[in-house]
Design a protein around this motif. Structure first.
Motif, mmCIF file in Angstrom:
data_model
loop_
_atom_site.group_PDB
_atom_site.id
_atom_site.type_symbol
_atom_site.label_atom_id
_atom_site.label_comp_id
_atom_site.label_asym_id
_atom_site.label_seq_id
_atom_site.Cartn_x
_atom_site.Cartn_y
_atom_site.Cartn_z
ATOM 1 N N ALA A 1 60.714 57.028 23.565
ATOM 2 C CA ALA A 1 61.876 56.572 22.791
ATOM 3 C C ALA A 1 62.853 57.729 22.585
ATOM 4 O O ALA A 1 64.072 57.529 22.662
ATOM 5 N N ASP A 2 62.333 58.932 22.354
ATOM 6 C CA ASP A 2 63.205 60.102 22.225
ATOM 7 C C ASP A 2 63.939 60.372 23.531
ATOM 8 O O ASP A 2 65.137 60.679 23.536
ATOM 9 N N ILE A 3 63.234 60.247 24.631
ATOM 10 C CA ILE A 3 63.847 60.458 25.948
ATOM 11 C C ILE A 3 64.949 59.434 26.176
ATOM 12 O O ILE A 3 66.038 59.755 26.669
ATOM 13 N N GLY B 1 72.619 59.197 25.230
ATOM 14 C CA GLY B 1 73.574 59.965 24.450
ATOM 15 C C GLY B 1 73.617 59.524 22.991
ATOM 16 O O GLY B 1 74.642 59.646 22.337
ATOM 17 N N LEU B 2 72.505 59.010 22.501
ATOM 18 C CA LEU B 2 72.430 58.512 21.126
ATOM 19 C C LEU B 2 71.668 59.482 20.246
ATOM 20 O O LEU B 2 70.841 60.247 20.728
ATOM 21 N N GLN B 3 71.945 59.423 18.956
ATOM 22 C CA GLN B 3 71.229 60.265 18.004
ATOM 23 C C GLN B 3 69.839 59.694 17.763
ATOM 24 O O GLN B 3 69.647 58.479 17.758
ATOM 25 N N ALA C 1 62.399 53.131 32.383
ATOM 26 C CA ALA C 1 63.249 53.014 33.578
ATOM 27 C C ALA C 1 64.428 52.076 33.316
ATOM 28 O O ALA C 1 65.558 52.347 33.762
ATOM 29 N N PHE C 2 64.175 50.978 32.582
ATOM 30 C CA PHE C 2 65.276 50.088 32.216
ATOM 31 C C PHE C 2 66.297 50.835 31.351
ATOM 32 O O PHE C 2 67.509 50.681 31.537
ATOM 33 N N CYS C 3 65.817 51.628 30.431
ATOM 34 C CA CYS C 3 66.718 52.414 29.575
ATOM 35 C C CYS C 3 67.567 53.358 30.418
ATOM 36 O O CYS C 3 68.780 53.475 30.207
ATOM 37 N N PHE C 4 66.940 54.019 31.375
ATOM 38 C CA PHE C 4 67.672 54.926 32.262
ATOM 39 C C PHE C 4 68.738 54.158 33.044
ATOM 40 O O PHE C 4 69.887 54.586 33.143
ATOM 41 N N HIS C 5 68.367 53.011 33.579
ATOM 42 C CA HIS C 5 69.284 52.185 34.362
ATOM 43 C C HIS C 5 70.512 51.804 33.533
ATOM 44 O O HIS C 5 71.649 51.967 33.983
ATOM 45 N N TYR C 6 70.270 51.324 32.314
ATOM 46 C CA TYR C 6 71.386 50.903 31.466
ATOM 47 C C TYR C 6 72.200 52.087 30.969
ATOM 48 O O TYR C 6 73.405 51.964 30.757
ATOM 49 N N ALA C 7 71.572 53.249 30.796
ATOM 50 C CA ALA C 7 72.309 54.446 30.385
ATOM 51 C C ALA C 7 73.249 54.894 31.493
ATOM 52 O O ALA C 7 74.400 55.263 31.231
ATOM 53 N N SER D 1 64.891 48.837 22.157
ATOM 54 C CA SER D 1 64.116 48.064 21.186
ATOM 55 C C SER D 1 62.787 47.624 21.794
ATOM 56 O O SER D 1 61.736 47.712 21.154
ATOM 57 N N GLN D 2 62.834 47.161 23.029
ATOM 58 C CA GLN D 2 61.597 46.765 23.727
ATOM 59 C C GLN D 2 60.683 47.968 23.929
ATOM 60 O O GLN D 2 59.470 47.862 23.773
ATOM 61 N N LEU D 3 61.273 49.111 24.268
ATOM 62 C CA LEU D 3 60.490 50.335 24.437
ATOM 63 C C LEU D 3 59.823 50.724 23.117
ATOM 64 O O LEU D 3 58.650 51.102 23.096
ATOM 65 N N SER D 4 60.550 50.599 22.022
ATOM 66 C CA SER D 4 59.968 50.909 20.711
ATOM 67 C C SER D 4 58.798 49.992 20.399
ATOM 68 O O SER D 4 57.795 50.425 19.837
ATOM 69 N N ASN D 5 58.919 48.723 20.756
ATOM 70 C CA ASN D 5 57.819 47.779 20.524
ATOM 71 C C ASN D 5 56.586 48.142 21.337
ATOM 72 O O ASN D 5 55.462 48.033 20.856
#
Length: 100
Positions: free
Chosen positions: A55-57, A63-65, A21-27, A40-44
């Motif tokens: 992480a793929d989502i 919009g990153l590879q 959700a944080f990733c979505f917010h910042y995206a 990075s936190q999500l990967s951990n």
């Protein structure tokens, strides 16, 4: 604070969803540095393989590879077996000791 409460209780699925959700917010805000930190936190959180597709989502939302997948390495008995029984490329496999 919510992230601390989740860590104390040990709900890893909720923790991964919160990081996503944080990733979505910042995206949505197009905040690249914050997005990279959240990813990075999500990967951990997903390092053990559970919910690793999050992480793929997150990469897709930002919009990153995607990073390249890890290369598989053969170890142990499989490596020794292949070293003991080499075959030329394209040749069919046959069990050890078999005659053609």
């Amino acid at each position: 604070m919510l992230p601390t409460d989740i860590s104390v209780v040990g709900l890893t699925s909720v923790k991964a969803i919160l990081k996503l959700a944080f990733c979505f917010h910042y995206a949505v805000l197009d905040a690249r540095e914050a997005l990279e930190a959240a990813m990075s936190q999500l990967s951990n959180v997903t390092r053990n393989g559970d919910y690793s597709y999050y992480a793929d989502i997150a990469h897709f939302m930002g919009g990153l590879q995607l990073p390249p997948p890890p290369r598989a390495r053969l170890t142990g008995p499989v490596t020794r077996r292949r070293a003991d029984h080499p075959r030329s490329p394209g040749a069919p496999w046959s069990p050890p000791g078999a005659t053609t």
